[in-house]
Design a protein around this motif. Structure first.
Motif, PDB file in Angstrom:
ATOM      1  N   LYS A 177       0.848  -1.186   0.000  1.00 19.70           N
ATOM      2  CA  LYS A 177       0.000   0.000   0.000  1.00 19.70           C
ATOM      3  C   LYS A 177       0.888   1.243   0.000  1.00 19.70           C
ATOM      4  CE  LYS A 177      -4.057   1.891   2.340  1.00 19.70           C
ATOM      5  NZ  LYS A 177      -5.019   1.701   3.467  1.00 19.70           N
ATOM      6  N   VAL A 178       0.521   2.261  -0.750  1.00 22.48           N
ATOM      7  CA  VAL A 178       1.284   3.510  -0.809  1.00 22.48           C
ATOM      8  C   VAL A 178       0.390   4.654  -0.323  1.00 22.48           C
ATOM      9  CG1 VAL A 178       2.805   2.742  -2.664  1.00 22.48           C
ATOM     10  CG2 VAL A 178       0.650   3.908  -3.217  1.00 22.48           C
ATOM     11  N   SER A 179       1.070   5.695   0.201  1.00 17.05           N
ATOM     12  CA  SER A 179       0.314   6.857   0.684  1.00 17.05           C
ATOM     13  C   SER A 179      -0.082   7.787  -0.451  1.00 17.05           C
ATOM     14  CB  SER A 179       1.138   7.629   1.736  1.00 17.05           C
ATOM     15  OG  SER A 179       2.378   8.051   1.183  1.00 17.05           O
ATOM     16  N   ARG A 180       0.742   7.838  -1.465  1.00 18.66           N
ATOM     17  CA  ARG A 180       0.479   8.679  -2.626  1.00 18.66           C
ATOM     18  C   ARG A 180       0.804   7.911  -3.900  1.00 18.66           C
ATOM     19  NH1 ARG A 180      -2.714  12.871  -1.182  1.00 18.66           N
ATOM     20  NH2 ARG A 180      -1.913  13.841   0.714  1.00 18.66           N
ATOM     21  N   PRO A 181      -0.078   7.999  -4.875  1.00 23.94           N
ATOM     22  CA  PRO A 181      -1.440   8.578  -4.803  1.00 23.94           C
ATOM     23  C   PRO A 181      -2.385   7.727  -3.960  1.00 23.94           C
ATOM     24  CG  PRO A 181      -1.073   7.552  -6.913  1.00 23.94           C
ATOM     25  CD  PRO A 181       0.229   7.440  -6.194  1.00 23.94           C
ATOM     26  N   ILE A 182      -3.485   8.323  -3.526  1.00 28.03           N
ATOM     27  CA  ILE A 182      -4.429   7.614  -2.666  1.00 28.03           C
ATOM     28  C   ILE A 182      -5.143   6.520  -3.463  1.00 28.03           C
ATOM     29  CG2 ILE A 182      -4.751   9.592  -1.124  1.00 28.03           C
ATOM     30  CD1 ILE A 182      -7.435  10.111  -2.579  1.00 28.03           C
ATOM     31  N   ASN A 183      -5.619   5.542  -2.757  1.00 19.31           N
ATOM     32  CA  ASN A 183      -6.333   4.400  -3.350  1.00 19.31           C
ATOM     33  C   ASN A 183      -5.488   3.655  -4.390  1.00 19.31           C
ATOM     34  OD1 ASN A 183      -8.679   4.967  -1.818  1.00 19.31           O
ATOM     35  ND2 ASN A 183      -9.417   6.413  -3.383  1.00 19.31           N
ATOM     36  N   HIS A 184      -4.198   3.580  -4.115  1.00 11.49           N
ATOM     37  CA  HIS A 184      -3.271   2.867  -5.010  1.00 11.49           C
ATOM     38  C   HIS A 184      -2.485   1.803  -4.245  1.00 11.49           C
ATOM     39  CE1 HIS A 184      -4.115   5.835  -8.088  1.00 11.49           C
ATOM     40  NE2 HIS A 184      -3.205   5.281  -8.915  1.00 11.49           N
ATOM     41  N   LEU A 185      -2.161   0.780  -4.970  1.00 12.33           N
ATOM     42  CA  LEU A 185      -1.233  -0.242  -4.498  1.00 12.33           C
ATOM     43  C   LEU A 185      -0.040  -0.281  -5.459  1.00 12.33           C
ATOM     44  CD1 LEU A 185      -3.671  -3.196  -3.645  1.00 12.33           C
ATOM     45  CD2 LEU A 185      -2.697  -1.507  -2.045  1.00 12.33           C
ATOM     46  N   LEU A 186       1.106  -0.726  -4.949  1.00 14.52           N
ATOM     47  CA  LEU A 186       2.311  -0.859  -5.783  1.00 14.52           C
ATOM     48  C   LEU A 186       2.661  -2.328  -5.915  1.00 14.52           C
ATOM     49  CD1 LEU A 186       4.673   0.506  -7.316  1.00 14.52           C
ATOM     50  CD2 LEU A 186       5.960   0.410  -5.158  1.00 14.52           C
ATOM     51  N   LEU A 187       2.791  -2.761  -7.165  1.00 14.89           N
ATOM     52  CA  LEU A 187       3.168  -4.148  -7.462  1.00 14.89           C
ATOM     53  C   LEU A 187       4.641  -4.152  -7.874  1.00 14.89           C
ATOM     54  CD1 LEU A 187       1.552  -6.832  -7.551  1.00 14.89           C
ATOM     55  CD2 LEU A 187       1.371  -6.498 -10.026  1.00 14.89           C
ATOM     56  N   THR A 188       5.435  -5.025  -7.252  1.00 15.92           N
ATOM     57  CA  THR A 188       6.874  -5.094  -7.536  1.00 15.92           C
ATOM     58  C   THR A 188       7.245  -6.522  -7.926  1.00 15.92           C
ATOM     59  OG1 THR A 188       7.310  -3.367  -5.901  1.00 15.92           O
ATOM     60  CG2 THR A 188       9.195  -4.688  -6.634  1.00 15.92           C
TER      61      THR A 188
END
Length: 248
Positions: A124-135
């Protein structure tokens, strides 16, 4: 009496002359034969000395023969040198091959990134809102291509999550061993007021070069607590930089 004496004397003189003639002939014959006999050995000696006269030529021939032998030996030496060089070259190639094998890069041609040669995480990321980061991190020993965008499946959803076409990178993302690719997940999109679904699990499928369906092993992840997603959400194409992925 005087007439008989004269005749006797004349006969005696004639006999003496004949004897002298025979002696002279015999001496002349012996002299010629002796001279001829002496000449013959001289001629024979000359013939025997003829090889001696050709000795310089024979020496030259011997020298030529020596030079020829020396010349004929030269290719043998060159061949030995070449053989040695070839062996050294072969040894060098063998050494290089060994070094390559030790590094595990005997086959360094890139392959397609899949769930079997990458480690995939979601956060989960703080910015942008309502976003997840896939790595996705390359855990293999050779480079891999992260083609197109990941195909996402939330829980038991029947349809794949939408892909944001505007996020296509300029080139295919290539990951060296240990490098990572990134994709952002917009959990909800326009319009507002859409129905949201509570998410628990996420399945990540990789696509091949043709972008026709999925390829290789998939990755199954647990979503961060409280994740909610909508049908109008999106996932970006794989990016080589995290900041690029989070700009969408």
């Amino acid at each position: 009496m005087r007439s008989n004496r004269v005749r006797t004397t004349a006969l005696a003189a004639t006999a003496l002359l004949a004897a002298l003639s025979l002696t002279a002939c015999s001496d002349n014959g012996s002299g010629d034969n002796g001279k001829a006999g002496a000449a013959a050995p001289a001629g024979s000696t000359a013939d025997q000395r003829s090889p001696a006269a050709t000795t310089p030529d024979s020496g030259k021939d011997a020298k030529d023969t020596k030079d020829t032998d020396s010349t004929s030996n030269a290719p043998a030496e060159n061949t030995a040198a070449n053989s040695k060089g070839s062996t050294s070259g072969t040894g060098g190639q063998k050494s290089n091959t060994g070094a390559t094998g030790n590094k595990g890069t005997g086959n360094s041609s890139p392959v397609t990134c899949t769930g079997s040669n990458t480690k995939v995480t979601v956060s989960k990321v703080s910015r942008p809102i309502n976003h997840l980061l896939l790595t996705a991190t390359n855990t293999g020993s050779v480079p891999c291509y992260a083609y197109h965008a990941p195909a996402l499946g939330f829980d038991d959803a029947q349809a794949a999550f939408p892909v944001l076409r505007d996020s296509i990178p300029q080139a295919v993302v290539t990951l060296a061993p240990g490098q990572s690719a990134y994709a952002s997940i917009g959990l909800s999109g326009e319009p507002d007021g859409q129905e949201l679904h509570k998410g628990t699990n996420l399945t990540v499928h990789f696509t091949g070069k043709s972008n026709q369906g999925s390829t290789g092993a998939r990755a199954k992840l647990t979503l961060p607590a409280g994740t909610q997603w909508g049908d109008n959400g999106f996932v970006t194409y794989w990016q080589s930089d995290m900041a690029d992925a989070l700009t969408y």
